[in-house]
Design an enzyme around this catalytic site. Sequence first.
Site, PDB file in Angstrom:
ATOM      1  N   LYS A   9       4.393  12.393  -4.666  1.00  0.00           N
ATOM      2  CA  LYS A   9       3.030  12.170  -4.175  1.00  0.00           C
ATOM      3  C   LYS A   9       2.981  11.003  -3.176  1.00  0.00           C
ATOM      4  O   LYS A   9       2.559  11.171  -2.035  1.00  0.00           O
ATOM      5  CB  LYS A   9       2.111  11.890  -5.366  1.00  0.00           C
ATOM      6  N   GLY A  54       9.618   4.985   4.775  1.00  0.00           N
ATOM      7  CA  GLY A  54       8.463   4.286   5.354  1.00  0.00           C
ATOM      8  C   GLY A  54       8.314   4.470   6.848  1.00  0.00           C
ATOM      9  O   GLY A  54       7.210   4.430   7.373  1.00  0.00           O
ATOM     10  N   GLU A  55       9.419   4.637   7.548  1.00  0.00           N
ATOM     11  CA  GLU A  55       9.331   4.584   9.001  1.00  0.00           C
ATOM     12  C   GLU A  55       9.724   5.856   9.734  1.00  0.00           C
ATOM     13  O   GLU A  55       9.292   6.085  10.865  1.00  0.00           O
ATOM     14  CB  GLU A  55      10.141   3.376   9.507  1.00  0.00           C
ATOM     15  N   GLY A  80       0.851  -1.184   0.000  1.00  0.00           N
ATOM     16  CA  GLY A  80       0.000   0.000   0.000  1.00  0.00           C
ATOM     17  C   GLY A  80       0.888   1.236   0.000  1.00  0.00           C
ATOM     18  O   GLY A  80       0.425   2.365   0.026  1.00  0.00           O
ATOM     19  N   THR A  81       2.203   0.972  -0.071  1.00  0.00           N
ATOM     20  CA  THR A  81       3.218   2.002   0.079  1.00  0.00           C
ATOM     21  C   THR A  81       3.577   2.698  -1.227  1.00  0.00           C
ATOM     22  O   THR A  81       4.183   3.757  -1.205  1.00  0.00           O
ATOM     23  CB  THR A  81       4.490   1.345   0.629  1.00  0.00           C
ATOM     24  N   ASN A 115       9.203   9.861  -5.348  1.00  0.00           N
ATOM     25  CA  ASN A 115       7.877  10.202  -5.864  1.00  0.00           C
ATOM     26  C   ASN A 115       7.253  11.234  -4.936  1.00  0.00           C
ATOM     27  O   ASN A 115       7.011  10.956  -3.758  1.00  0.00           O
ATOM     28  CB  ASN A 115       6.987   8.963  -5.977  1.00  0.00           C
ATOM     29  N   LYS A 131      16.978   7.408   0.658  1.00  0.00           N
ATOM     30  CA  LYS A 131      17.233   6.830   1.970  1.00  0.00           C
ATOM     31  C   LYS A 131      16.073   6.000   2.531  1.00  0.00           C
ATOM     32  O   LYS A 131      16.237   5.322   3.537  1.00  0.00           O
ATOM     33  CB  LYS A 131      17.566   7.937   2.967  1.00  0.00           C
ATOM     34  N   GLY A 132      14.917   6.072   1.969  1.00  0.00           N
ATOM     35  CA  GLY A 132      13.803   5.301   2.553  1.00  0.00           C
ATOM     36  C   GLY A 132      12.979   6.176   3.464  1.00  0.00           C
ATOM     37  O   GLY A 132      13.505   6.954   4.258  1.00  0.00           O
TER      38      GLY A 132
HETATM   39 MO1  MOS Z   1       8.719  -2.487   9.100  1.00  0.00          MO
HETATM   40  S1  MOS Z   1       8.340  -2.576  11.114  1.00  0.00           S
HETATM   41  O1  MOS Z   1      10.334  -3.109   9.062  1.00  0.00           O
HETATM   42  O2  MOS Z   1       7.629  -3.376   8.245  1.00  0.00           O
END
Ligand code: MOS
Length: 756
Positions: free
Chosen positions: A647, A718-719, A481-482, A645, A715-716
């Site tokens: 968006k 997501g977190e 969903g990322t 990206n 660098k990423g």
């Molecule tokens: Mo993340 S907690 O490494 O999906």
Amino acid sequence: MDATSTLTLTSPAVGAEDGKLGGALSRVDGPLKVCGQARYAADFHLPGLTHATLVQSRVAAGRLRAIDTKSAEAHPGVLLVMTFFNAPRLPEGGQAGIKPPAGRTLSLLQDDRVHYDGQPIAVVVAETLEASRQGARLLQVEYDQEPPQLDFEAAKAQAHPPKEAQGQEPDSRRGDVEAAWSQAAHRLEATYTTPLEHHNPLETHATLAAWDGDQLTLWDSTQYVHGVKQTLSQRLGLQAEQVRVVSPFVGGAFGSKGSAWSHVVLAAMAAREVKRPVRLVVERTQMFGPVGNRPFTQQQFRLAADGGGQLTALEHRVHAETSRIEDWIEPSALISRFLYACDNVATTHRLVPLNVGVPTFQRAPGEATGSFALESAMDELAHQAGLDPLEFRRRNHSDFDAGQQLPYSSKSLLACYDQGAQAFGWSQRNPKPRATRRGDVLVGYGMATATYPAKRLASEARATLLPDGHVRVQCGTHDLGTGTWTLLTQVAADRLDLPPARIALEIGDTALPMAPVSGGSMTAASAGAAVHAVCELLRTHLAELAVTDEASPLHGVPHELIELREGRLRKTDEPGRGETLESLAARHADIDLQVNVRATPGPDAEKYSKHSFGAVFVEVHVDADLGEIRVPRIVAAYSVGNLLNAKTGRSQLLGGIVWGLSMALHEHSLRDPRYGRIANANLGEYHIPVNADIPDIELIIVPEDDPHIGPLGAKGIGEIGITGVAGAIANAVWHATGRRIRDLPISLDSLLHAQR
Ligand code: MOS
């Protein structure tokens, strides 16, 4: 598309600029999702499909004495009741865990032990979901109960160190904390806690298992198709080639789906028994136990500074709960090893085993909880030292990672502080707490630092020029969903100078080239680098074909003079000379037009400390009489290398911030201290924010050029968004009210209690 083919997605036609890296390409999977045509694990259908219900232990410790299955088996439509007493025996007892995240200590009905309330103890398979649920209800389970250990403080006496903390030593020490502490001008000693929390992606875990002879196919909601394949083949004693795992769409994951949990293997076992496909959907209440959680942490700090506001001592001791069957540590103290410059630092991690479900990765495991504690402590000490909390952080900025003894590959934290503070209006903050009031509302400003490691793992990818001039790109990674579908389309389009609509992407299937777990914010860096490399290779390969092909107008041109532009190979200094990809493809067999790569992190990977950084600024309003907390405003500035990206990247960061707010003010799994059952195992009583709780969030992306991080310079993201937010909110609540809340979530009652 039938159930067994690999999904291919192609972007709708868009402007060429949108397909470039950094552009705002809309989700290529958007149309399918909006039309309800994106099929998630539980949406697949196969002839003869049956339905399974997972049955859980209702005691927290003991043994299964007997399970009376007669009424369940007699219920119309019930096909199988699988328990410890009749389940097929697996090789190696099914308990020898392989290294997470690929596999965990699972409960596969191989022994009669019960280790926690909620542990899987049976599976009921029926013709319909309703019949399987009714069958599950009709089971009569008798236990020999034992007193469970559920008391964290009592169990702390037996706390033990984990073998490792996310690949690092569980303990660290540099300098002399004791000596520095005894001489310090300013000292803080404080304990912070973060609660038990459970991941609740919109899509619960789900698996559909189907056997064709000795071949097993699983449609699974997972962050790691290749890991599920590995776990299944190990647990069931199969060759890897006998297992295929398909996962084109995942409705949220956040770490819980990084491991294959018990239900996945149980579904495959049940399908083999009933000789028909089995669909097992984990129910919402079942999300609170057998599929991981963020464990309770207790974090003890000693933090000291000299008269000039320089940190001189930092001690961060973490106790976190874990299960009785597997050690899993929430590595909260890792960030204390590098985030601020300090010569004397000691950190420890200890596990406190209880009769509870196995904990696991939950968005920014370690950093989310650790940054709450560290950033609260920094705020407390700044106040004691008479310094503005932002100024205190600037004075303790680290130019070098003293924990790993490595320079940073890039670091733009000071710019994040400056730009975030400017946009927020931090300079207007009155340093005195409980001094800013608007009517009945106490106003507070708080800030915190955000950080998350920039990791990358090896990944493979394949690219094929198709006869119609499209390029098929294949990589066994995932979209949780990322935005992976979109991002990889964009990487390929950018590298090949093709419109996104000419990229045919395939992901989410073990039939595709190997990619690592989509966790640790590293999918863009890992799978993205592989797609980048395979597209570069395809371009070179096609140029080579053209210059050696007598039928090509480019025959004999040195290939360093060949470029690929707008679907044509052409001579750099003579753009009129060239040919289209279609014309080249028409003259060559498929086999010539395919390339494969394995992209691995380069030698720079070991030479630098690699992190994203950010600064979060928050305004809170607290009702002076009632303690009600509102968050009207958040400004956050991040440096994440290249944002690929504009968006989907923004969405990722916003989602992380929202979860940080949720962690600060809402989430808390309440475990009954006597029986170990989660009392609020539903989304009615497990509080999460709704839209009305979420303010306008202003995001600032600080441009950053990192030459060491990988070919995409990313660098990423997501977190990092969740990190720092809870600390900033706690600090703002303190600034508003003068009350320091050290235990999350900060609730009305904790605030009113603190006021007494
Ligand atoms: Mo993340 S907690 O490494 O999906």
